[in-house]
Design a protein around this motif. Sequence first.
Motif, PDB file in Angstrom:
ATOM      1  N   SER A   8       2.037  -8.072  -9.157  1.00 44.57           N
ATOM      2  CA  SER A   8       1.031  -9.044  -9.109  1.00 44.57           C
ATOM      3  C   SER A   8       1.196  -9.416  -7.550  1.00 44.57           C
ATOM      4  N   LEU A   9       2.163  -9.529  -6.961  1.00 41.70           N
ATOM      5  CA  LEU A   9       2.442  -9.619  -5.593  1.00 41.70           C
ATOM      6  C   LEU A   9       2.038  -8.586  -4.451  1.00 41.70           C
ATOM      7  N   PHE A  10       2.465  -7.392  -5.034  1.00 42.40           N
ATOM      8  CA  PHE A  10       2.063  -6.222  -4.166  1.00 42.40           C
ATOM      9  C   PHE A  10       0.355  -6.015  -4.127  1.00 42.40           C
ATOM     10  N   GLU A  11      -0.056  -6.396  -5.522  1.00 46.14           N
ATOM     11  CA  GLU A  11      -1.382  -6.017  -5.589  1.00 46.14           C
ATOM     12  C   GLU A  11      -2.348  -7.116  -4.807  1.00 46.14           C
ATOM     13  N   ARG A  12      -1.552  -8.410  -4.906  1.00 49.33           N
ATOM     14  CA  ARG A  12      -2.432  -9.470  -4.218  1.00 49.33           C
ATOM     15  C   ARG A  12      -2.412  -9.190  -2.599  1.00 49.33           C
ATOM     16  N   ALA A  79     -10.720   5.719  10.929  1.00 51.71           N
ATOM     17  CA  ALA A  79     -11.922   5.042  10.511  1.00 51.71           C
ATOM     18  C   ALA A  79     -11.583   3.777   9.413  1.00 51.71           C
ATOM     19  N   ARG A  80     -12.027   2.559   9.706  1.00 47.16           N
ATOM     20  CA  ARG A  80     -11.913   1.365   8.942  1.00 47.16           C
ATOM     21  C   ARG A  80     -11.903   2.019   7.492  1.00 47.16           C
ATOM     22  N   GLN A  81     -12.869   2.739   6.920  1.00 51.66           N
ATOM     23  CA  GLN A  81     -12.942   3.200   5.589  1.00 51.66           C
ATOM     24  C   GLN A  81     -11.772   3.910   5.134  1.00 51.66           C
ATOM     25  N   GLU A  82     -11.548   4.776   6.016  1.00 46.85           N
ATOM     26  CA  GLU A  82     -10.488   5.706   5.637  1.00 46.85           C
ATOM     27  C   GLU A  82      -9.115   5.074   5.405  1.00 46.85           C
ATOM     28  N   LEU A  87      -5.307   2.407   1.755  1.00 47.23           N
ATOM     29  CA  LEU A  87      -4.536   1.150   1.072  1.00 47.23           C
ATOM     30  C   LEU A  87      -4.915   1.032  -0.486  1.00 47.23           C
ATOM     31  N   ASN A  88      -6.244   1.617  -0.730  1.00 47.45           N
ATOM     32  CA  ASN A  88      -6.295   1.468  -2.214  1.00 47.45           C
ATOM     33  C   ASN A  88      -5.567   2.446  -3.096  1.00 47.45           C
ATOM     34  N   ASP A  89      -5.275   3.519  -2.274  1.00 49.82           N
ATOM     35  CA  ASP A  89      -4.449   4.546  -2.792  1.00 49.82           C
ATOM     36  C   ASP A  89      -3.083   4.030  -3.360  1.00 49.82           C
ATOM     37  N   THR A  90      -2.564   3.276  -2.086  1.00 45.53           N
ATOM     38  CA  THR A  90      -1.131   2.770  -2.110  1.00 45.53           C
ATOM     39  C   THR A  90      -1.262   1.786  -3.380  1.00 45.53           C
ATOM     40  N   ILE A  91      -2.079   0.884  -3.442  1.00 44.19           N
ATOM     41  CA  ILE A  91      -2.180  -0.074  -4.603  1.00 44.19           C
ATOM     42  C   ILE A  91      -2.022   1.011  -6.018  1.00 44.19           C
ATOM     43  N   SER A  92      -2.613   1.846  -6.195  1.00 39.64           N
ATOM     44  CA  SER A  92      -2.570   2.593  -7.287  1.00 39.64           C
ATOM     45  C   SER A  92      -1.173   3.233  -7.537  1.00 39.64           C
ATOM     46  N   VAL A  93      -0.739   3.755  -6.336  1.00 41.12           N
ATOM     47  CA  VAL A  93       0.755   4.565  -6.655  1.00 41.12           C
ATOM     48  C   VAL A  93       1.499   3.328  -6.867  1.00 41.12           C
ATOM     49  N   VAL A  94       1.550   1.979  -6.355  1.00 42.79           N
ATOM     50  CA  VAL A  94       2.641   1.120  -6.682  1.00 42.79           C
ATOM     51  C   VAL A  94       2.297   0.664  -8.169  1.00 42.79           C
ATOM     52  N   LYS A  95       1.214   0.412  -8.538  1.00 42.73           N
ATOM     53  CA  LYS A  95       0.946   0.061 -10.053  1.00 42.73           C
ATOM     54  C   LYS A  95       1.493   1.232 -10.918  1.00 42.73           C
ATOM     55  N   LYS A  96       1.094   2.414 -10.567  1.00 38.95           N
ATOM     56  CA  LYS A  96       1.631   3.379 -11.595  1.00 38.95           C
ATOM     57  C   LYS A  96       3.178   3.594 -11.457  1.00 38.95           C
ATOM     58  N   SER A  97       3.852   3.293 -10.289  1.00 40.94           N
ATOM     59  CA  SER A  97       5.182   3.534 -10.201  1.00 40.94           C
ATOM     60  C   SER A  97       5.943   2.224 -10.862  1.00 40.94           C
ATOM     61  N   LEU A  98       5.601   1.112 -10.521  1.00 39.09           N
ATOM     62  CA  LEU A  98       6.284  -0.082 -11.131  1.00 39.09           C
ATOM     63  C   LEU A  98       6.156  -0.021 -12.663  1.00 39.09           C
ATOM     64  N   ALA A  99       4.705   0.609 -13.183  1.00 34.46           N
ATOM     65  CA  ALA A  99       4.895   0.620 -14.616  1.00 34.46           C
ATOM     66  C   ALA A  99       5.936   1.413 -15.368  1.00 34.46           C
ATOM     67  N   THR A 100       6.595   2.184 -14.659  1.00 34.29           N
ATOM     68  CA  THR A 100       7.689   3.013 -15.044  1.00 34.29           C
ATOM     69  C   THR A 100       8.775   2.387 -15.425  1.00 34.29           C
ATOM     70  N   LEU A 101       8.992   1.126 -14.897  1.00 37.99           N
ATOM     71  CA  LEU A 101      10.258   0.572 -14.653  1.00 37.99           C
ATOM     72  C   LEU A 101      10.664  -0.325 -15.651  1.00 37.99           C
TER      73      LEU A 101
END
Length: 148
Positions: A8-12, A79-82, A87-101
């Motif tokens: 929750s904190l990482f995503e926030r 570019a800002r959008q890139e 950052l959005n890709d990083t959110i996905s990686v963090v969520k998937k990774s932490l879900a394995t713990l």
Amino acid sequence: MLIQTLLSLFERDLNKLIAEINLYKKEENIWRTEKNISNSAGNLALHLIGNLNTYIGKEIGKTTYVRNRELEFSQKNIARQELIEKLNDTISVVKKSLATLTSEDLNSEYPILVFAEKTTTEYLLVHLSTHLAYHLGQVNYHRRLIEE
């Protein structure tokens, strides 16, 4: 419980970082430095992307991410959008990774030496969360200082 709290904190805070990047009125200011400000908001964002993809994505989520820490601070004018996509890709990686713990994983030794002494995975994840919050504050201050 702690895993869900950390997630929750990482995503926030990553979403807050995206919001900060979007608040820059002039896109070029994301990369601007002045006087004693040595790191731009863009470089701090790249640093956080590299940091989280390395210590959470690669080491916990077993991704193939390869970090180039030097580029995190030398690369400019993405570019800002890139940047936001990264950052959005990083959110996905963090969520998937932490879900394995599991709770047992949190108490185990983190797989690589990050500090002078070995730590638990739990300790490192709490550290990474505070590291993200620290740099998020710097980006907020940078934006207000550069654009006001």
